[in-house]
Write an enzyme that holds these catalytic residues in place. Structure first.
Site, short mmCIF file in Angstrom:
data_model
loop_
_atom_site.label_atom_id
_atom_site.label_comp_id
_atom_site.label_asym_id
_atom_site.label_seq_id
_atom_site.Cartn_x
_atom_site.Cartn_y
_atom_site.Cartn_z
N ASP A 195 -11.56 10.12 38.33
CA ASP A 195 -12.01 9.50 39.57
C ASP A 195 -11.37 10.24 40.74
OD1 ASP A 195 -13.18 7.29 41.22
OD2 ASP A 195 -11.06 6.91 41.63
N GLU A 277 -17.37 12.68 38.49
CA GLU A 277 -18.39 12.08 39.34
C GLU A 277 -19.28 13.18 39.91
OE1 GLU A 277 -16.53 8.78 41.95
OE2 GLU A 277 -14.95 10.26 41.55
N ASP A 360 -8.29 2.66 40.79
CA ASP A 360 -8.72 4.03 40.47
C ASP A 360 -8.77 4.26 38.96
OD1 ASP A 360 -8.88 4.55 43.16
OD2 ASP A 360 -6.92 5.54 43.29
#
Length: 381
Positions: A195, A277, A360
């Site tokens: 992340d 991501e 997170d």
């Protein structure tokens, strides 16, 4: 085939440096001339530009045949990049000020802009750390360069294709292209979710958080100094800003390299792939308060992703990009999605099952799960 670059520092004598500087000025003046011709005639293909400008720039600017070819190709490539950005909408909509500025005049080249060389214009004597390079003053031989042992090994084994001559802050560099053979990707046992964020640059699904409060303090201190220097508008302040710009870029790149290496080491140790991501367009999507916007826009998350990608390719580790939507609001334990799950920047508590975790880390676990699902879909028998 994986393509990497190796940057080596040239150590020219004053006479050799003068020849290199004169060469860059000549080739970039020729490039500006070719660009103006291309813009006036709306002719941007390499072959067509060569018919119109090749003989002229050879005669007027004293270029060798290969150098003239590279100048024309450099111009054609610059316009190809511009047109690709226009098609992708990267320069705004039709009629926007930024798009108008980009299309209302020919592309220009700085007098010291980089120039590509191929093996006809540049030869390497790697064993004695010298190069022989074409200049407008003739061929310059036995120009020394310096590089690390790893760079020398890379050049010796894999250098291929063009190299770019670059002048930066009074120092000369050659950026050489190296083609490495592909390494087969190992089937992962699972995926390590990563992340990317503002407070912590990267957080993994195993709970490792990389560069938090300490790094942000450094970034804030440098940003405040930059703001004060910009407000002064003096010559000395502008000189210092230019010097600091390079230092800050090196600092960011080094930090991204360190984070990428740590994540890679963790993935290799656990036999996992890496799930990232897909941050395409993140700066247009996210809604943040002004202080957070400054932090978001001042860090190169794309650079970190590219470092991870090439390091993983060299190690044969699988990398997959997943949709980041709602990863910060979804419970990694039960899958429940709710804005109220995210109590604050650091805290996550599921309103359905009561699961609590660092926000997170929870998001990274969701990314890891999506990586497993995406890999299964893309590699289904």
């Amino acid at each position: 085939m994986m393509r990497l670059v190796v940057q080596v520092k040239l150590l020219p004598t004053p006479e050799q440096a003068a020849a290199l500087e004169a060469t860059l000025r000549a080739v970039n003046a020729a490039a500006c001339h070719v660009s103006a011709q291309a813009y006036d005639q709306q002719t941007f293909r390499n072959y067509d530009l060569r018919k119109h400008t090749y003989t002229q720039i050879k005669d007027e600017y004293g270029l060798a045949a290969q150098a003239a070819q590279h100048v024309i190709k450099k111009v054609a490539d610059a316009y190809a990049t511009l047109h690709a950005n226009l098609r992708a909408g990267n320069l705004g909509q039709e009629g926007s000020p930024r798009r108008t500025r980009a299309t209302s005049k020919p592309i220009t080249f700085r007098p010291d802009a980089a120039q590509p060389y191929d093996d006809r214009c540049l030869s390497w004597q790697i064993n004695v750390r010298t190069v022989s390079i074409w200049t407008v003053a003739g061929r310059v031989r036995n120009m020394a360069f310096t590089a690390s042992p790893d760079q020398i090994a890379m050049l010796s084994a894999h250098r291929k294709g063009e190299s770019d001559l670059l002048l930066r802050d009074g120092m000369w560099f050659l950026i050489a292209t190296c083609d490495l053979p592909d390494r087969p990707v190992t089937v992962p046992d699972g995926f390590l979710g990563v992340d990317l964020g503002i407070v912590n640059i990267a957080t993994t699904s195993t709970g490792s958080r990389h560069c938090g409060k300490g790094l942000n303090a450094v970034r804030h201190r440098r940003r405040e100094l930059r703001r004060r220097l910009q407000a002064k508008q003096t010559k000395s302040a502008k000189r210092l800003l230019k010097k600091r710009r390079r230092a800050e870029a090196r600092f960011a790149a080094n930090t991204n390299h360190v984070i990428a290496k740590q994540i890679m080491t963790e993935a290799e140790r656990t036999g996992n792939g890496i799930a990232l991501e897909d941050l395409q367009g993140i700066r247009d999507r996210v809604r943040l308060r002004k202080p957070q916007r400054v932090t978001l826009h001042s860090w190169s998350f794309h650079q970190l992703g590219s470092f991870l990608a090439y390091k993983a390719a060299r190690a044969g580790i699988a990398v997959i990009h997943v949709d980041p939507a709602y990863t910060s609001q979804q419970c990694s334990s039960c899958g429940h999605v709710d804005r109220n799950n995210r109590l604050d920047q650091a805290s996550f508590s599921c309103t359905s099952c009561g699961f609590a975790e660092h926000a997170d880390v929870n998001a990274a676990r969701n990314i890891a799960a999506r990586g497993v699902a995406g890999w299964a879909v893309s590699h289904a028998a």
